[in-house]
Design an enzyme around this catalytic site. Structure first.
Site, PDB file in Angstrom:
ATOM      1  CB  ILE A 142     -22.933  26.410  15.383  1.00 24.67           C
ATOM      2  CG1 ILE A 142     -23.093  25.535  16.629  1.00 24.67           C
ATOM      3  CG2 ILE A 142     -21.663  27.223  15.479  1.00 24.67           C
ATOM      4  CD1 ILE A 142     -21.896  24.630  16.888  1.00 24.67           C
ATOM      5  CG  ASP A 143     -26.548  26.247  10.794  1.00 22.46           C
ATOM      6  OD1 ASP A 143     -27.003  27.332  11.183  1.00 22.46           O
ATOM      7  OD2 ASP A 143     -26.003  26.081   9.685  1.00 22.46           O
TER       8      ASP A 143
END
Length: 314
Positions: A142-143
């Site tokens: 995930i970012d």
């Protein structure tokens, strides 16, 4: 065979199997994907010393093969004692609740201080090697500025089992996001292909011919000039929630790439000094890749998003 390798001698048990499957069956500690790579790179030879590079070639019962296992490349990542919030852990995998601001794996500009460095310390180096030395154990990501649940694999069998579920879109992933405006209708589906933007290679865009991307959204709470929504991913593309919600005219609050804050919302963001996309991986569900049990995990909104929710509450 080359020096610096361990040579494993095996005999195929059955006829008509693909070579990669037959050898993986004979050496169960080596995953089929890794076996396929070993064959393709010329690390498998028959009794006469002839190399076999086609993983799909059929075998005959009793055939003997030698498999050269190269010494593992030294891990360049340093184990670092970075605190982790552990949602679940066993000898096969680990589920962590990642804080916003923590990069998942080392890359240019972030060579350490990442989730991988933290996992190497916590797990004592026991992570799947499929991701290579840069991404040991990492099945998905995930970012940096997105918070929430992630699963990492401790060995290749677990990694492969999880990767198959991600590829089959059977992982239950639900994000909570605070978006600008109130979606109308309040629930729906965005089915729009994503790829690198032709205009800006640093951005993802809806591009005909891109990879299929499907997001199911529903409004959880209407807010002042905004809404808390749940986004369930049918696929998992880079920046999928951010791009899909922006395409509806409801970009994520605080998103520096895909959003432009409208006037009524600038004040609350400035008051809270909220500087990231308001996105949290709140739910993760999958089948355990080794024992086949169903696992589900939930994570509450982190403090910064909860404060933003509170200040915007109607």
């Amino acid at each position: 065979m080359d020096r610096g390798v361990e040579v494993v001698q095996v005999q195929v048990a059955a006829s008509g199997l693909r070579l990669d499957r037959a050898l993986a069956d004979a050496v169960p500690q080596i995953s089929r994907e890794r076996m396929k790579a070993l064959i393709s790179s010329g690390q498998v030879s028959d009794a006469a010393g002839v190399l076999h590079r086609d993983p799909a070639r059929k075998t005959e019962a009793g055939q003997a093969f030698a498999i050269a296992l190269p010494r593992p490349a030294p891990a360049h990542n340093e184990a670092q004692a970075i605190p982790l919030v552990i949602a679940y852990e066993d000898e096969h995998l680990i589920v962590v609740d990642k804080p916003a601001g923590l990069v998942v794996h080392p890359a240019a500009g972030n060579l350490d201080g990442t989730l991988v460095n933290a996992l190497l310390h916590h797990c004592g180096g026991s992570l799947s090697g499929i991701g290579g030395v840069a991404r040991p154990g990492i099945v998905h990501r995930i970012d940096k500025d997105t918070s929430g649940l992630m699963v990492a694999a401790k060995h290749d069998r677990a990694h492969e089992g999880l990767a198959r579920q991600f590829a089959a879109h059977s992982i239950d992933r639900r994000y909570k996001a605070i978006v600008q405006g109130r979606p109308a209708p309040p629930a729906g589906t965005v089915d729009a292909p994503l790829a690198r933007s032709p205009a800006n290679r640093k951005k993802i865009a809806i591009v005909p011919g891109g990879k299929r991307a499907v997001t199911h959204y529903r409004t959880l709470s209407p807010l002042r000039h905004a809404a808390l929504v749940e986004c369930r991913l049918e696929t998992g593309r880079t920046h999928q929630v951010r791009v899909h919600m922006a395409s509806l005219g409801h970009s994520l609050l605080g998103d520096p790439v895909y959003g432009r804050t409208t006037h009524p919302l600038r004040g609350p963001l400035e008051t809270l000094n909220f500087r990231r996309q308001a996105l949290h991986a709140a739910h993760l569900g999958f089948i355990h890749p080794i024992n086949s049990s169903a696992l589900t995990f939930d994570s509450e909104l982190p403090a910064d998003m909860q404060e933003l929710f509170n200040i915007l509450r109607v």
